[in-house]
Design a protein around this motif. Structure first.
Motif, PDB file in Angstrom:
ATOM      1  N   VAL A 162      36.570  41.337  42.816  1.00 39.63           N
ATOM      2  CA  VAL A 162      35.848  42.157  43.185  1.00 39.63           C
ATOM      3  C   VAL A 162      35.621  43.524  42.747  1.00 39.63           C
ATOM      4  O   VAL A 162      36.864  43.927  41.930  1.00 39.63           O
ATOM      5  CB  VAL A 162      36.448  42.667  44.864  1.00 39.63           C
ATOM      6  N   ALA A 220      33.709  39.764  49.779  1.00 31.05           N
ATOM      7  CA  ALA A 220      33.119  40.218  48.710  1.00 31.05           C
ATOM      8  C   ALA A 220      33.454  39.535  47.336  1.00 31.05           C
ATOM      9  O   ALA A 220      33.169  39.961  46.286  1.00 31.05           O
ATOM     10  CB  ALA A 220      33.635  41.818  48.724  1.00 31.05           C
ATOM     11  N   GLU A 221      34.056  38.289  47.631  1.00 31.53           N
ATOM     12  CA  GLU A 221      34.245  37.620  46.185  1.00 31.53           C
ATOM     13  C   GLU A 221      33.125  37.388  45.206  1.00 31.53           C
ATOM     14  O   GLU A 221      31.975  36.988  45.747  1.00 31.53           O
ATOM     15  CB  GLU A 221      34.784  36.370  46.604  1.00 31.53           C
ATOM     16  N   THR A 249      30.835  42.988  45.275  1.00 36.83           N
ATOM     17  CA  THR A 249      31.154  44.431  45.329  1.00 36.83           C
ATOM     18  C   THR A 249      31.491  44.511  46.748  1.00 36.83           C
ATOM     19  O   THR A 249      31.040  44.402  47.720  1.00 36.83           O
ATOM     20  CB  THR A 249      30.121  45.429  44.870  1.00 36.83           C
TER      21      THR A 249
END
Length: 436
Positions: A274, A231-232, A235
């Motif tokens: 994130v 999810a870097e 979200t």
């Protein structure tokens, strides 16, 4: 003897030309013998151009050669009422119309042709699209005041970057809200990654969220990136966070506080760029009081709380959702179902939907798959519903269950989906049915 006005062909023509609906007649060879003024306006063809032509040359609909309403009425002798089809006008524009057709008989009662009336539905369809647009927000559909207030604040919440807690019953649409928050946020260019905190045992869930280094556990033959890493720049959606074990709640709290986390078996901390969205159908405050959810974690995820009302509390949304679902699954399965019969509609409008929007979507999808006529009938929902009562699963008799399984080649997942139950429930019912 004085001639009656209705015996005068000119007077009858004047009457027919004054009505708003299109009217035309055909002989037994399907050639047009009468064409009123409204028919001219709707199709774009003049009366002179239409008379003597086969009706398929003027209306150019896909049903002309497969399910022509006039031919059906003439062949079967029964009237066709309010059938919706699309035609092409003179300029090749698609026009939606509603058709009614009957047999045309002479004074002796012998069939000599057919008569059809049709109504232009373009304005109605435009109005429906306008209503859908007015009450639709990023795949979320509602006219309920509480939902509209949520729609109003979503852009500001999304832009803030704050951690959001979505609270609502299972199937109420928390995933769609998470998607809307992501799509409206500055992180929309990054991924939206979802992890269901109640779907895996604790050891596997830790590796799923935080990742694992090679050799961290039996079977870890290579480094495994976790959902945080995936999810870097985007979200991370923590669905059903109330199911997160206490030991993992501590590790998640660390990430939320200082953005640091450590993969399972790793020796160095990593930084998570994130944005977090959490969701739960549980009462997290009550869980805090019970000691099953950490108070400090609750305050971290509860920066902005959005409560989604269940479908039974916003019954005015059911017609909108039924139309949206029918349109979606028509496109998904290449069908052109026109709606629901009155009995089916009453059944679906009266239902309390304990499974919320997800249950409604499943019912309509199943109806579209199994539907054979142009409108979904109540019989399609009879196995899981009765009028005025909550939907209930079908009785666990062996024959219907086996029949469903055969239709799906023994695939229990697809069979369970058709029946509106999960695989475990299907297995239990098969076991019980074959014991009987």
């Amino acid at each position: 003897m004085t001639e009656k006005p209705t015996d005068n062909p000119a007077h009858l023509a004047t009457i027919l030309d004054s009505v708003a609906d299109g009217v035309f007649t055909v002989d037994d060879e399907m050639r047009i013998t009468w064409f009123n003024r409204a028919a001219e306006e709707i199709t774009g063809f003049t009366r002179a151009e239409a008379l003597g032509q086969r009706c398929c040359e003027i209306f150019r609909s896909s049903v002309c050669f497969s399910a022509c309403p006039v031919r059906e009425a003439m062949t079967g002798g029964a009237d066709v009422i309010n059938r919706e089809v699309d035609i092409l006008d003179r300029d090749n524009r698609e026009i939606p119309i509603s058709i009614s057709a009957s047999v045309l008989r002479d004074e002796a009662g012998r069939p000599v042709g057919g008569v059809e009336t049709f109504r232009d539905l373009s304005r109605l369809r435009a109005l429906q699209r306008e209503v859908e647009k007015k009450y639709t927000f990023h795949d979320l559909v509602s006219r309920h005041p509480a939902m509209r207030r949520l729609f109003d604040v979503l852009p500001d919440v999304a832009a803030s970057g704050a951690t959001v807690l979505l609270h609502g019953e299972s199937g109420s649409g928390k995933e769609l809200f998470a998607r809307a928050l992501h799509d409206l946020s500055p992180r929309r260019g990054g991924p939206l990654v979802t992890v269901n905190c109640g779907a895996l045992p604790e050891t596997l869930l830790e590796a799923e969220i935080f990742g694992a280094k090679k050799g961290a556990y039996t079977g870890a033959v290579a480094d495994r990136p976790g959902r945080l890493e995936q999810a870097e720049k985007g979200t991370l959606f923590l669905d059903e966070i109330g199911d997160l074990p206490l030991s993992l709640q501590v590790k998640l709290l660390r990430v939320l506080e200082n953005r640091e986390y450590q993969p399972l078996g790793g020796r160095r901390a990593r930084i998570a760029d994130v944005r977090f969205i959490a969701a739960s159908h549980r009462d997290l405050e009550a869980m805090v009081a019970e000691g099953t959810f950490r108070r400090d974690l609750f305050f971290r995820v509860n920066v902005v709380k959005l409560s989604i009302p269940p479908l039974r509390e916003r019954r005015e949304d059911i017609p909108l959702l039924l139309d949206m679902a029918l349109d979606r699954f028509n496109r998904a399965y290449g069908k052109k179902l026109r709606g629901f019969t009155p009995d089916a509609l009453r059944l679906l409008l009266d239902h309390d939907y304990p499974g919320n929007v997800r249950e409604l979507l499943n019912l309509v999808e199943r109806g579209v798959i199994l539907g054979r006529s142009e409108r979904l009938a109540a019989e399609l929902f009879s196995e899981v519903a009765s009028a005025g009562a909550p939907l209930a699963p079908p009785a666990p008799t062996a024959e219907p269950l086996d029949e469903v399984l055969r239709r799906h080649g023994g695939n229990q997942t697809r069979a369970a989906r058709e029946l509106g139950i999960n695989r475990t429930t299907l297995w239990r019912r098969l076991k019980k049915a074959h014991r009987a």
